[in-house]
Design an enzyme around this catalytic site. Structure first.
Site, PDB file in Angstrom:
ATOM      1  N   THR A  23       0.827  -1.217   0.000  1.00  0.00           N
ATOM      2  CA  THR A  23       0.000   0.000   0.000  1.00  0.00           C
ATOM      3  C   THR A  23       0.857   1.261   0.000  1.00  0.00           C
ATOM      4  OG1 THR A  23      -1.509   1.296   1.398  1.00  0.00           O
ATOM      5  CG2 THR A  23      -0.124  -0.275   2.540  1.00  0.00           C
ATOM      6  N   ASP A  24       0.278   2.359  -0.475  1.00  0.00           N
ATOM      7  CA  ASP A  24       1.010   3.634  -0.437  1.00  0.00           C
ATOM      8  C   ASP A  24       1.219   4.114   1.011  1.00  0.00           C
ATOM      9  OD1 ASP A  24      -1.610   4.434   0.154  1.00  0.00           O
ATOM     10  OD2 ASP A  24      -1.750   5.911  -1.460  1.00  0.00           O
ATOM     11  N   GLU A  25       0.450   3.522   1.965  1.00  0.00           N
ATOM     12  CA  GLU A  25       0.582   3.982   3.360  1.00  0.00           C
ATOM     13  C   GLU A  25       1.950   3.659   3.955  1.00  0.00           C
ATOM     14  OE1 GLU A  25      -2.645   3.672   6.013  1.00  0.00           O
ATOM     15  OE2 GLU A  25      -4.129   3.987   4.451  1.00  0.00           O
ATOM     16  N   TYR A  49      -1.357  -0.383  11.211  1.00  0.00           N
ATOM     17  CA  TYR A  49      -1.653  -1.028   9.915  1.00  0.00           C
ATOM     18  C   TYR A  49      -0.504  -0.789   8.944  1.00  0.00           C
ATOM     19  CZ  TYR A  49      -3.334  -1.285   5.086  1.00  0.00           C
ATOM     20  OH  TYR A  49      -3.431  -1.540   3.734  1.00  0.00           O
ATOM     21  N   LYS A  95       2.167  -3.458   7.191  1.00  0.00           N
ATOM     22  CA  LYS A  95       2.310  -3.616   5.737  1.00  0.00           C
ATOM     23  C   LYS A  95       3.759  -3.353   5.313  1.00  0.00           C
ATOM     24  CE  LYS A  95      -0.518  -4.390   3.075  1.00  0.00           C
ATOM     25  NZ  LYS A  95      -1.070  -5.681   2.565  1.00  0.00           N
TER      26      LYS A  95
HETATM   27  P1  NAD Z   1     -10.504  -6.303   2.758  1.00  0.00           P
HETATM   28  O1  NAD Z   1     -10.389  -5.930   4.185  1.00  0.00           O
HETATM   29  O2  NAD Z   1     -11.737  -5.933   1.999  1.00  0.00           O
HETATM   30  O3  NAD Z   1     -10.336  -7.894   2.595  1.00  0.00           O
HETATM   31  C1  NAD Z   1      -9.335  -8.610   3.227  1.00  0.00           C
HETATM   32  C2  NAD Z   1      -9.607 -10.087   2.979  1.00  0.00           C
HETATM   33  O4  NAD Z   1      -8.549 -10.849   3.584  1.00  0.00           O
HETATM   34  C3  NAD Z   1     -10.912 -10.584   3.599  1.00  0.00           C
HETATM   35  O5  NAD Z   1     -11.594 -11.405   2.698  1.00  0.00           O
HETATM   36  C4  NAD Z   1     -10.447 -11.376   4.824  1.00  0.00           C
HETATM   37  O6  NAD Z   1     -11.347 -12.402   5.195  1.00  0.00           O
HETATM   38  C5  NAD Z   1      -9.115 -11.910   4.323  1.00  0.00           C
HETATM   39  N1  NAD Z   1      -8.204 -12.253   5.425  1.00  0.00           N
HETATM   40  C6  NAD Z   1      -7.886 -11.498   6.511  1.00  0.00           C
HETATM   41  N2  NAD Z   1      -7.021 -12.151   7.310  1.00  0.00           N
HETATM   42  C7  NAD Z   1      -6.766 -13.347   6.700  1.00  0.00           C
HETATM   43  C8  NAD Z   1      -5.921 -14.439   7.017  1.00  0.00           C
HETATM   44  N3  NAD Z   1      -5.187 -14.461   8.130  1.00  0.00           N
HETATM   45  N4  NAD Z   1      -5.890 -15.493   6.167  1.00  0.00           N
HETATM   46  C9  NAD Z   1      -6.650 -15.503   5.043  1.00  0.00           C
HETATM   47  N5  NAD Z   1      -7.471 -14.478   4.695  1.00  0.00           N
HETATM   48  C10 NAD Z   1      -7.522 -13.412   5.511  1.00  0.00           C
HETATM   49  O7  NAD Z   1      -9.214  -5.734   2.051  1.00  0.00           O
HETATM   50  P2  NAD Z   1      -9.007  -4.941   0.683  1.00  0.00           P
HETATM   51  O8  NAD Z   1      -9.381  -3.531   0.865  1.00  0.00           O
HETATM   52  O9  NAD Z   1      -9.599  -5.732  -0.418  1.00  0.00           O
HETATM   53  O10 NAD Z   1      -7.412  -4.987   0.582  1.00  0.00           O
HETATM   54  C11 NAD Z   1      -6.760  -6.094  -0.035  1.00  0.00           C
HETATM   55  C12 NAD Z   1      -5.253  -5.863   0.014  1.00  0.00           C
HETATM   56  O11 NAD Z   1      -4.934  -4.647  -0.668  1.00  0.00           O
HETATM   57  C13 NAD Z   1      -4.692  -5.704   1.417  1.00  0.00           C
HETATM   58  O12 NAD Z   1      -3.441  -6.344   1.470  1.00  0.00           O
HETATM   59  C14 NAD Z   1      -4.528  -4.202   1.596  1.00  0.00           C
HETATM   60  O13 NAD Z   1      -3.492  -3.897   2.516  1.00  0.00           O
HETATM   61  C15 NAD Z   1      -4.183  -3.798   0.178  1.00  0.00           C
HETATM   62  N6  NAD Z   1      -4.561  -2.424  -0.195  1.00  0.00           N
HETATM   63  C16 NAD Z   1      -5.837  -2.010  -0.066  1.00  0.00           C
HETATM   64  C17 NAD Z   1      -6.186  -0.724  -0.512  1.00  0.00           C
HETATM   65  C18 NAD Z   1      -7.602  -0.224  -0.408  1.00  0.00           C
HETATM   66  O14 NAD Z   1      -7.822   0.967  -0.682  1.00  0.00           O
HETATM   67  N7  NAD Z   1      -8.584  -1.024  -0.066  1.00  0.00           N
HETATM   68  C19 NAD Z   1      -5.200   0.109  -1.056  1.00  0.00           C
HETATM   69  C20 NAD Z   1      -3.882  -0.357  -1.126  1.00  0.00           C
HETATM   70  C21 NAD Z   1      -3.572  -1.634  -0.721  1.00  0.00           C
HETATM   71  O1  DAU Z   2      -4.023   4.369   0.805  1.00  0.00           O
HETATM   72  C1  DAU Z   2      -4.299   3.004   0.735  1.00  0.00           C
HETATM   73  C2  DAU Z   2      -5.093   2.609   1.953  1.00  0.00           C
HETATM   74  O2  DAU Z   2      -6.395   3.152   1.774  1.00  0.00           O
HETATM   75  C3  DAU Z   2      -5.171   1.100   2.170  1.00  0.00           C
HETATM   76  O3  DAU Z   2      -3.884   0.605   2.396  1.00  0.00           O
HETATM   77  C4  DAU Z   2      -6.096   0.775   3.345  1.00  0.00           C
HETATM   78  O4  DAU Z   2      -6.244  -0.620   3.482  1.00  0.00           O
HETATM   79  C5  DAU Z   2      -7.446   1.408   3.094  1.00  0.00           C
HETATM   80  O5  DAU Z   2      -8.280   1.197   4.205  1.00  0.00           O
HETATM   81  C6  DAU Z   2      -7.310   2.909   2.821  1.00  0.00           C
HETATM   82  O6  DAU Z   2      -6.881   3.603   4.023  1.00  0.00           O
HETATM   83  P1  DAU Z   2      -7.420   5.063   4.406  1.00  0.00           P
HETATM   84  O7  DAU Z   2      -7.260   5.226   5.843  1.00  0.00           O
HETATM   85  O8  DAU Z   2      -6.865   6.108   3.519  1.00  0.00           O
HETATM   86  O9  DAU Z   2      -8.972   4.874   3.969  1.00  0.00           O
HETATM   87  P2  DAU Z   2     -10.350   5.148   4.752  1.00  0.00           P
HETATM   88  O10 DAU Z   2     -11.431   4.903   3.767  1.00  0.00           O
HETATM   89  O11 DAU Z   2     -10.430   4.463   6.037  1.00  0.00           O
HETATM   90  O12 DAU Z   2     -10.262   6.717   5.039  1.00  0.00           O
HETATM   91  C7  DAU Z   2     -10.067   7.643   3.975  1.00  0.00           C
HETATM   92  C8  DAU Z   2     -10.007   9.036   4.575  1.00  0.00           C
HETATM   93  O13 DAU Z   2     -11.303   9.376   5.091  1.00  0.00           O
HETATM   94  C9  DAU Z   2      -9.054   9.175   5.756  1.00  0.00           C
HETATM   95  O14 DAU Z   2      -8.430  10.450   5.676  1.00  0.00           O
HETATM   96  C10 DAU Z   2      -9.949   9.112   6.994  1.00  0.00           C
HETATM   97  C11 DAU Z   2     -11.248   9.707   6.496  1.00  0.00           C
HETATM   98  N1  DAU Z   2     -12.496   9.170   7.110  1.00  0.00           N
HETATM   99  C12 DAU Z   2     -12.645   7.809   7.113  1.00  0.00           C
HETATM  100  C13 DAU Z   2     -13.772   7.248   7.659  1.00  0.00           C
HETATM  101  C14 DAU Z   2     -13.968   5.758   7.680  1.00  0.00           C
HETATM  102  C15 DAU Z   2     -13.464  10.009   7.616  1.00  0.00           C
HETATM  103  O15 DAU Z   2     -13.329  11.252   7.571  1.00  0.00           O
HETATM  104  N2  DAU Z   2     -14.592   9.451   8.148  1.00  0.00           N
HETATM  105  C16 DAU Z   2     -14.788   8.110   8.208  1.00  0.00           C
HETATM  106  O16 DAU Z   2     -15.843   7.660   8.736  1.00  0.00           O
END
Ligand code: NAD
Ligand code: DAU
Length: 342
Positions: free
Chosen positions: A124-126, A148, A152
Site C-alpha cells: 500500500t502507499d501507506e 496497519y 504492511k
Molecule cells: P478487505 O479488508 O476488503 O479484505 C481482506 C480479505 O482478507 C478478507 O476477505 C479477509 O477475510 C481476508 N483475510 C484477513 N485475514 C486473513 C488471514 N489471516 N488469512 C486468510 N485471509 C484473511 O481488504 P481490501 O481492501 O480488499 O485490501 C486487499 C489488500 O490490498 C490488502 O493487502 C490491503 O493492505 C491492500 N490495499 C488495499 C487498498 C484499499 O484501498 N482497499 C489500497 C492499497 C492496498
Molecule cells: O491508501 C491506501 C489505503 O487506503 C489502504 O492501504 C487501506 O487498506 C485502506 O483502508 C485505505 O486507508 P485510508 O485510511 O486512507 O482509507 P479510509 O477509507 O479508512 O479513510 C479515507 C479518509 O477518510 C481518511 O483520511 C480518513 C477519512 N475518514 C474515514 C472514515 C472511515 C473520515 O473522515 N470518516 C470516516 O468515517
C-alpha cells in the site's frame, strides 16, 4: 496458470478473482480466505459454479494448510489477505501483526520451498507515510505512521528480503485508495454512501481536509494482472488513480450523486455531515500521492475517472442494499460505537 489468490473474499481480492477468470480462460484460481468480518463468500457467488475456481477457508498464517496447497502445485501467488482498516489497527494492532506480517512470511516461505514462478504481494502507499508536496517514488523511504501501515511495511520488506536472500521472484504493488463494488462499509466511500441512503450522520474526521488519491478497483485489478504477467522480479510498482481529492469534497460529491439518483435535493444529504474529533490523532496521514511512471512503462494507465467511478459505485450500493445490510453485523456496530463515540 494455477494461481493462489489469498483474501479473495474481500473487496479488491474478489474483484481481482472475477477479473482474472474473465480475462484468462486458461487460468485456475484457488482462493484462500479466513473469512474475517471483511471477507464474504457472497462477493463471488456469480463464479461459484466455475470449474476453474476453488474456495478454501483458512488462515494464511496456518503453515500446514498453506504447505498443503502449495504441494498441489501452484504457478503463482497474489497475496491480498490482510487486516486492512487503519482505525481498527489503532484500537488493536495484534491481528495486523499476525496476518499481515506472520501470514505473509508463511506464504513467502512456502513459495520458496515449492519454486513458485511469481509471487505478487499487494502492499500500500501507506508504507511511505504522508507527503505534503510532490509524490512518492518506489525509492522513497518507508515511514509508516499507523500500526496497519507498519505491519504492511514489515511484510513489504520481508518480500524484498526473500527476493534478495533466496532469489524468490517477488513483485510488490503499492496502490493508493481503492473504491468500487463490494467494499466493506467501514471505509470512507461505502460508509458515506450507506449512511446517506439510510439517513444516518456522515462522520467526517476533523475538517476533512486530508487528501487521498482515488483508484477505481477495476483499474487496480488490471494493473495487478499486468504486474503479474510483466513485472520484473524484485521490483516494486506504485499504482495510483491520479484523482486526488480532499475527504470533504468526496463526501459532498457522494451527497450530490445520491441526491441526483433519488431525485432529492443535495442539502437533504449535506446536512447529515458531522465533523467529529479525529479518532486517528497523530497517525492520520494528511496526503498520499504516488509517482506511477514505472507501472505506466508496463503499458498501464487508469481508465476510469473519479466522477465515473463514483457514479458506478453509488449505483452499485443502491442496487445492492441487501448486500450492505448483510455485512453489518453486531461486531461492526460495536466497532462503530468505539470509533465514532468521541
Ligand atoms: P478487505 O479488508 O476488503 O479484505 C481482506 C480479505 O482478507 C478478507 O476477505 C479477509 O477475510 C481476508 N483475510 C484477513 N485475514 C486473513 C488471514 N489471516 N488469512 C486468510 N485471509 C484473511 O481488504 P481490501 O481492501 O480488499 O485490501 C486487499 C489488500 O490490498 C490488502 O493487502 C490491503 O493492505 C491492500 N490495499 C488495499 C487498498 C484499499 O484501498 N482497499 C489500497 C492499497 C492496498
Ligand atoms: O491508501 C491506501 C489505503 O487506503 C489502504 O492501504 C487501506 O487498506 C485502506 O483502508 C485505505 O486507508 P485510508 O485510511 O486512507 O482509507 P479510509 O477509507 O479508512 O479513510 C479515507 C479518509 O477518510 C481518511 O483520511 C480518513 C477519512 N475518514 C474515514 C472514515 C472511515 C473520515 O473522515 N470518516 C470516516 O468515517
Amino acid at each position: 496458470m494455477r494461481l493462489l489468490v489469498t483474501g479473495g473474499c474481500g473487496f479488491i481480492g474478489s474483484n481481482f478473482v472475477r477479473y482474472a477468470l474473465r480475462e484468462h480462460d486458461d487460468w485456475e484460481v484457488i482462493n484462500l480466505d479466513k473469512l474475517t468480518y471483511a471477507g464474504n463468500p457472497a462477493n463471488l457467488r456469480d463464479i461459484e459454479g466455475d470449474k476453474r475456481y476453488r474456495f478454501v477457508r483458512g488462515d494464511i498464517a496456518d503453515r500446514e494448510l498453506v504447505n498443503d496447497l502449495f504441494r498441489d502445485g501452484l504457478d503463482a501467488v497474489v497475496n491480498f489477505a490482510a487486516e486492512t482498516h487503519v482505525d481498527r489497527s489503532i484500537l488493536d494492532p495484534s491481528p495486523f501483526i499476525e496476518t499481515n506480517v506472520k501470514g505473509t512470511q508463511v506464504l513467502l516461505e512456502a513459495a520458496r520451498n515449492h519454486d513458485v514462478k511469481r509471487f505478487v504481494h499487494i502492499s500500500t502507499d501507506e508504507v511511505y507515510g504522508s507527503v505534503m508536496d510532490g509524490r512518492f517514488t518506489e525509492e522513497s523511504p518507508l515511514r509508516p505512521n499507523s500500526p496497519y501501515a507498519a505491519s504492511k511495511a514489515a511484510a513489504d520488506l520481508l518480500c524484498r528480503a526473500y527476493h534478495i536472500s533466496y532469489g524468490l521472484p517477488v513483485v510488490v504493488t503499492r496502490s493508493s485508495n481503492n473504491y468500487g463494488p463490494y467494499q466493506f462499509p467501514e471505509k470512507l466511500i461505502p460508509l458515506m454512501v450507506r449512511n446517506a441512503l439510510s439517513g444516518l450522520e456522515l462522520p467526517v474526521y476533523g475538517e476533512g481536509l486530508q487528501v487521498r488519491d482515488w483508484l477505481y478497483v477495476e483499474d487496480n485489478c488490471r494493473a495487478i494482472g499486468m504486474v503479474l504477467m510483466k513485472g520484473r522480479p524484485g521490483e516494486i510498482y506504485n499504482i495510483g488513480g491520479g484523482s486526488e481529492r480532499k475527504n470533504i469534497e468526496v463526501v459532498k460529491s457522494i451527497c450530490r450523486m445520491v441526491a441526483e439518483r433519488l431525485n432529492r435535493s443535495p442539502e437533504d444529504f449535506t446536512r447529515l455531515i458531522k465533523h467529529i474529533r479525529d479518532p486517528r490523532g497523530a497517525a492520520h496521514d494528511f496526503r498520499y500521492a504516488l509517482d506511477c511512471s514505472k507501472v505506466r512503462e508496463l503499458g498501464w494507465s487508469p481508465q476510469v475517472t473519479f466522477e465515473e467511478g463514483l457514479a458506478r459505485t453509488v449505483e452499485w450500493y443502491l442496487s445492492n442494499r441487501s448486500w450492505v445490510e448483510s455485512v453489518i453485523t453486531g461486531e461492526y456496530l460495536e466497532y462503530c460505537r468505539r470509533v465514532y463515540a468521541a
